[in-house]
Design an enzyme around this catalytic site. Structure first.
Site, short mmCIF file in Angstrom:
data_model
loop_
_atom_site.label_atom_id
_atom_site.label_comp_id
_atom_site.label_asym_id
_atom_site.label_seq_id
_atom_site.Cartn_x
_atom_site.Cartn_y
_atom_site.Cartn_z
CE LYS A 125 -4.44 0.94 0.19
NZ LYS A 125 -5.59 0.09 -0.21
CG ASP A 165 -7.40 3.20 -0.90
OD1 ASP A 165 -7.73 2.03 -0.81
OD2 ASP A 165 -7.62 4.02 0.03
N GLY A 236 -20.38 7.24 2.26
CA GLY A 236 -19.48 7.67 1.21
C GLY A 236 -20.27 8.04 -0.04
CB ALA A 241 -20.56 5.02 -2.25
CD1 TRP A 242 -21.56 5.76 -9.74
CD2 TRP A 242 -19.75 4.43 -10.04
NE1 TRP A 242 -21.50 5.42 -11.07
CE2 TRP A 242 -20.41 4.61 -11.28
CE3 TRP A 242 -18.60 3.66 -9.98
CZ2 TRP A 242 -19.93 4.01 -12.45
CZ3 TRP A 242 -18.13 3.07 -11.15
CH2 TRP A 242 -18.79 3.26 -12.37
O1 2IT Z 1 -8.15 -1.51 -0.81
C1 2IT Z 1 -8.02 -2.04 -1.94
O2 2IT Z 1 -8.13 -3.25 -2.11
C2 2IT Z 1 -7.74 -1.15 -3.08
N1 2IT Z 1 -7.65 0.05 -2.90
C3 2IT Z 1 -7.52 -1.73 -4.45
C4 2IT Z 1 -6.10 -2.13 -4.63
C5 2IT Z 1 -5.73 -2.55 -6.02
O3 2IT Z 1 -4.55 -2.88 -6.19
O4 2IT Z 1 -6.57 -2.58 -6.91
#
Ligand code: 2IT
Length: 445
Positions: A125, A165, A236, A241-242
């Site tokens: 991340k 994200d 959200g 949410a969409w």
């Molecule tokens: O929290 C998650 O799983 C994401 N933000 C997607 C991460 C991704 O590599 O598609």
């Protein structure tokens, strides 16, 4: 043999001031500690010590110029947590609340989520404390360029593949990818969630929300119930949410709330038209981070500075940010007769809230299972990029459905308790953990 509390105490001493990270480890360990204690191979391989320490953490400075020609400085990070199953994979979050501790919690969650998808992806991340709120499009572009100038040193299509994200959607991914190409002269799948024009996958924007609804569909099916006519509270109003609102409506359910940092809206007619969905996307792109205009636009109620969990519903889907649903909210939902809770944000429920739903035997899915559709379709985007081809909408959607059904099945296998209640948290944690732990044993230290 491990004792949960003493392990957590040591972890806190080694990782001070990272409460979200400690909380995410506590959640996983509380489910898997017996599994570890009963497995001599895991004990010998020191899996718990090794799995709770990131492989590496990059921290860098992001300098950019705002529209007033002032130089601004933000923090940038990439946490490469665990690559036992495949290249590090996980999103980038641009939000004022981001700290290293936040990204370590998200990276840790991502390891087990990615494992549950069954695709070969490790966990990582990244992100920044940069917020798009009030920024112009050219400020966002300049920030993204500067961020990628640093990040590109650490990533690669077979090494570490970031995505979006909170605060990072197709627009930001486009700008980041543009800079990567400029610096590296490569057209590769180094980022996912790309626009369709250059290697993006169909259904990736919808995938997290759709996946969460597919997971919910399986939870209900397991109990002989269906989505038809269910009243749903969503929090959200962004990408997740969409997608959830679109799929819930297609399944015959009615989404009655959306929320932002400013409060929530109640739309008794349902967030169920193309116009309303398009308006959600428009609101996100204004960079204002408020939901109130929705109420004005569609003539419904706006409740200032409150959370949507006070509205009586059959199902609750937190889709915004960590710890957005606490014990007080859980008690209110329970008193109002909520039947299912589907954590769609990462760690959207506090520990106390999660435990309250489990005690009431309300089926409650953890984010690492329910929201795995996003990263799953990212994995499918990587496959398409590697093969230099593009799958149809139907093909990606059917794979996503199958993956979510598979994750649900894994939760049932590991999470069924003596009274028949499915503890989805326990199931997801054990199933996700075992595969990573086994891989780490096979790879050696
Ligand atoms: O929290 C998650 O799983 C994401 N933000 C997607 C991460 C991704 O590599 O598609």
């Amino acid at each position: 043999m491990y004792d949960l509390e003493s392990f957590i105490k040591e972890l806190e001493a080694k990782n001070p001031s990272q409460p979200e990270f400690i909380e995410s480890v506590r959640e996983v360990l509380s489910s898997v500690i017996d599994v570890v204690n009963e497995n001599p191979v895991y004990l010998k391989n020191k899996i718990l010590e090794r799995i709770t320490e990131p492989d590496r953490v990059f921290s860098f400075k992001v300098e950019w110029e705002n529209d007033d020609k002032e130089i601004c400085v933000n923090k940038g990070y990439r946490v490469q947590f665990n690559n036992a199953l495949g290249p590090y994979k996980g999103g980038l979050r641009f939000h004022s609340s981001v700290t290293l501790g936040t990204l370590k919690f998200l990276g840790f969650e991502q390891i087990f989520k990615n494992s549950l998808t069954g695709l070969p992806m490790g966990g990582g991340k990244g992100g920044s404390d940069f917020s798009a709120r009030g920024k112009s499009d050219s400020e966002i572009l300049r920030f993204c360029r500067s961020f990628m100038t640093e990040l590109q040193k650490y990533i690669g299509p077979e090494t570490d593949v970031p995505a979006g994200d909170i605060g990072v959607g197709a627009r930001e991914i486009g700008y980041l990818y543009g800079q990567y190409k400029r610096l590296r002269s490569e057209n590769t799948g180094v980022l996912t969630g790309k626009p369709l024009e250059f290697g993006g996958s169909l259904i990736r924007p919808e995938a997290t929300g759709y996946g969460s609804m597919y997971f919910a569909y399986n939870m209900l099916k397991e109990r002989g119930d269906s989505m038809e006519g269910k009243r749903i509270a969503l929090s959200g109003f962004g990408n997740v949410a969409w997608g959830a609102a679109v799929k819930a409506s297609e399944m015959g359910a009615k989404v009655v709330t959306l929320s932002g940092p400013d409060g929530y809206i109640i739309d008794e007619e349902g967030v169920n038209t193309q116009e309303k969905w398009a308006y959600m996307l428009y609101l996100r792109n204004t960079n204002n981070d408020v939901i109130e205009p929705y109420a004005k636009r569609f003539n419904c109620t706006f409740v200032k500075n409150r959370k949507p969990w006070e509205v009586p519903v059959d199902m609750a889907f937190p889709c915004a940010i960590q710890n957005e649903l606490d014990l007080k909210d859980a008690k209110e939902l329970i008193a109002n007769g909520v039947k299912y809770v589907v954590e769609t944000s990462n760690m959207g429920l506090t520990r106390e809230a999660f435990n309250a739903f489990i005690e009431e035997r309300i089926p409650t899915a953890p984010g690492k299972a329910a929201n795995a559709g996003g990263v799953a379709v990212s994995g499918l985007e990587m496959s398409q990029n590697a093969m230099h081809l593009k799958w149809s909408k139907e093909e990606v959607d059917s794979k996503l459905k199958a993956i979510m059904e598979g994750i649900h099945h894994s939760c049932l296998e590991e999470g069924r308790e003596d009274d028949g209640y499915v503890n989805y948290q326990k199931g997801a944690n054990i199933a996700g953990f075992k595969k990573v732990a086994d891989a780490m044993c096979l790879l050696g230290y």
